[in-house]
Design a protein around this motif. Sequence first.
Motif, mmCIF file in Angstrom:
data_model
loop_
_atom_site.group_PDB
_atom_site.id
_atom_site.type_symbol
_atom_site.label_atom_id
_atom_site.label_comp_id
_atom_site.label_asym_id
_atom_site.label_seq_id
_atom_site.Cartn_x
_atom_site.Cartn_y
_atom_site.Cartn_z
ATOM 1 N N ALA A 1 0.872 -1.232 -0.023
ATOM 2 C CA ALA A 1 -0.061 0.021 -0.051
ATOM 3 C C ALA A 1 0.847 1.315 0.076
ATOM 4 O O ALA A 1 1.926 1.462 0.583
ATOM 5 N N GLU A 2 0.322 2.369 -0.690
ATOM 6 C CA GLU A 2 1.252 3.556 -0.682
ATOM 7 C C GLU A 2 1.352 4.148 0.710
ATOM 8 O O GLU A 2 0.222 4.409 1.392
ATOM 9 N N GLY A 3 2.497 4.579 0.889
ATOM 10 C CA GLY A 3 2.675 5.143 2.384
ATOM 11 C C GLY A 3 3.154 4.213 3.327
ATOM 12 O O GLY A 3 3.698 4.336 4.341
ATOM 13 N N ALA A 4 2.840 2.770 3.198
ATOM 14 C CA ALA A 4 3.329 1.755 4.162
ATOM 15 C C ALA A 4 4.658 1.220 3.546
ATOM 16 O O ALA A 4 4.999 0.974 2.630
ATOM 17 N N ARG A 5 5.705 1.121 4.614
ATOM 18 C CA ARG A 5 7.076 0.962 4.358
ATOM 19 C C ARG A 5 7.356 -0.534 3.828
ATOM 20 O O ARG A 5 6.847 -1.494 4.634
ATOM 21 N N ALA A 6 7.725 -0.658 2.666
ATOM 22 C CA ALA A 6 7.918 -1.651 2.347
ATOM 23 C C ALA A 6 9.230 -2.294 1.967
ATOM 24 O O ALA A 6 9.676 -3.198 1.140
ATOM 25 N N VAL B 1 4.235 -12.259 6.415
ATOM 26 C CA VAL B 1 4.139 -10.802 6.762
ATOM 27 C C VAL B 1 3.756 -10.083 5.801
ATOM 28 O O VAL B 1 4.004 -10.513 4.558
ATOM 29 N N THR B 2 3.370 -8.680 5.931
ATOM 30 C CA THR B 2 3.078 -7.619 5.116
ATOM 31 C C THR B 2 3.706 -6.414 5.397
ATOM 32 O O THR B 2 4.261 -6.329 6.550
ATOM 33 N N GLU B 3 3.341 -5.391 4.870
ATOM 34 C CA GLU B 3 3.869 -3.955 4.992
ATOM 35 C C GLU B 3 3.145 -3.478 6.092
ATOM 36 O O GLU B 3 1.952 -3.751 6.603
ATOM 37 N N PRO B 4 3.911 -2.649 7.050
ATOM 38 C CA PRO B 4 5.152 -2.173 6.978
ATOM 39 C C PRO B 4 6.250 -3.214 7.542
ATOM 40 O O PRO B 4 5.875 -4.103 8.545
ATOM 41 N N VAL C 1 -1.944 -2.265 12.534
ATOM 42 C CA VAL C 1 -0.774 -1.750 12.678
ATOM 43 C C VAL C 1 -0.303 -1.111 11.809
ATOM 44 O O VAL C 1 -0.423 -1.709 10.386
ATOM 45 N N THR C 2 0.004 0.128 11.431
ATOM 46 C CA THR C 2 0.344 1.058 10.209
ATOM 47 C C THR C 2 1.879 1.128 10.134
ATOM 48 O O THR C 2 2.236 1.412 9.024
ATOM 49 N N HIS C 3 2.488 1.381 11.263
ATOM 50 C CA HIS C 3 3.967 1.770 11.163
ATOM 51 C C HIS C 3 4.628 0.811 12.219
ATOM 52 O O HIS C 3 4.305 0.592 13.533
ATOM 53 N N LEU C 4 6.214 0.620 11.883
ATOM 54 C CA LEU C 4 6.923 -0.320 12.743
ATOM 55 C C LEU C 4 8.469 0.112 12.639
ATOM 56 O O LEU C 4 8.671 0.920 11.641
#
Length: 460
Positions: A131-136, A220-223, A274-277
Amino acid sequence: MSDTLSPSKGDSPPDIHAPSLSRLSLTPAGSYTNGRASVSSFTPSLSKIAQTSIIIHVKGRVASNQSRISQLHYSPGGSRLVALSRHQTTAPVANNRRWQHLHIFETVNYARINVATPFGMFEVDPRVLAAEGARAVAFGPETLVDSAKKSSSLSSVGGGGGLFGRKDKNVEKPPVPNVIMLFLLGRQHGDHHFSVLDTDMGQIEIGALKAGSHNHNVPVTEPVAMSPDGSAMIGVSAEDPTEIYVINTPRIVHHNTTVALKVPACIPGHLARVTHLDYRGPDGDSIVSAAADGVLRVTTIAGASPGQCLYRVRVDTRGYPASLLAVSPDGTLVASVWGRQVVRWYPETDVLLAYDLDEVRVVETWPLAFSADCGLLVCRTENGIDLVRVEDGTSAGHLNWTQNGGNYATAAAMTTDGKQMAVGLLNGRIMIHELLYVESQSIDVDVPEEEPPAYSKYGE
């Protein structure tokens, strides 16, 4: 467009802007002068950001493709720049995820690096599913390694090696940077009637000496984030977005081999997605996570009982999930952005400070990225970009250009030392900037001269 850096032209760059600055010209001594007093540059600490202004010099541009730049990341040592750009022909899939192109550049001349795999080089840029904005994309440690062997310089005289057929003295090759990075490699398999979307973790060691990779199916997925020593990664569970997996990353090898991945811990605790790690501190014993409901948590992942919550706080999100999260190098500060609300959290002292950019700034801003020390925030404005002091929201420097609806800033990143900044545009260009820090009180406050837009020489 070329994949290498297009340098700025002219002796006196017309694209330097900072608050209340007269025209500044570059002197051979490396200082900036306005004709009356020399202004020397330096790199300030976090505590001195408030007394510092920043001069932004456009170095040049590099092109990825003709699509929107969604993410930019510098490696810890600043030798690599990674960009994600939106795939032009695909629509978002589940959870607003879409295909994105991965581009890797050397920062010496910003030439593109081809990604190698055990099966050969990628013919095209690898695709990332996120997803855009999610750190990959995440980096491990960056080190300098010695070249494999000395190289001999041969002369063409007499058809032999060196003068009278002898070899010249061996020439030492300089050390080259090596950095480990991982990204979520997206695969689509099956025929055109029925296809299954799958996500792999591609861990790639990038360097001038060698390049190897592993592709693994990971849960797992992003982030995602990588530990400071590169031995482990964290990511959000693909089955339950409120859980976090800790995964031991394998050592890079240069042949096709199967290496088992170990999952030492599953970290629950959040009630919302969870959106950021990110890892906290240089030892990597704890992690910081942000959820869509405004909860920030610091959780231990070391010892016999990983998953224990060390610190927890709830942010008044005002209806916006977190768009940015950064942790200071020593782990004492957690900075985040929720809409236009900038939040500073000091977990060990239980202090939470917040302000709204709309309340402290006249100019409307859209946050794009934090600096590595959490002292600066790169923001897009209607006329360019603005470097905002995280402490109070004031401007430390700005850069203006004529926007035509297709060249506004969509992503940004700064090197760890804060000396370079990359800004990604909607049209696929990446603009490279040099940042020079000067004492605010040493700058004249008279009205600056009229200057052409910063990107005018690049065909805005």
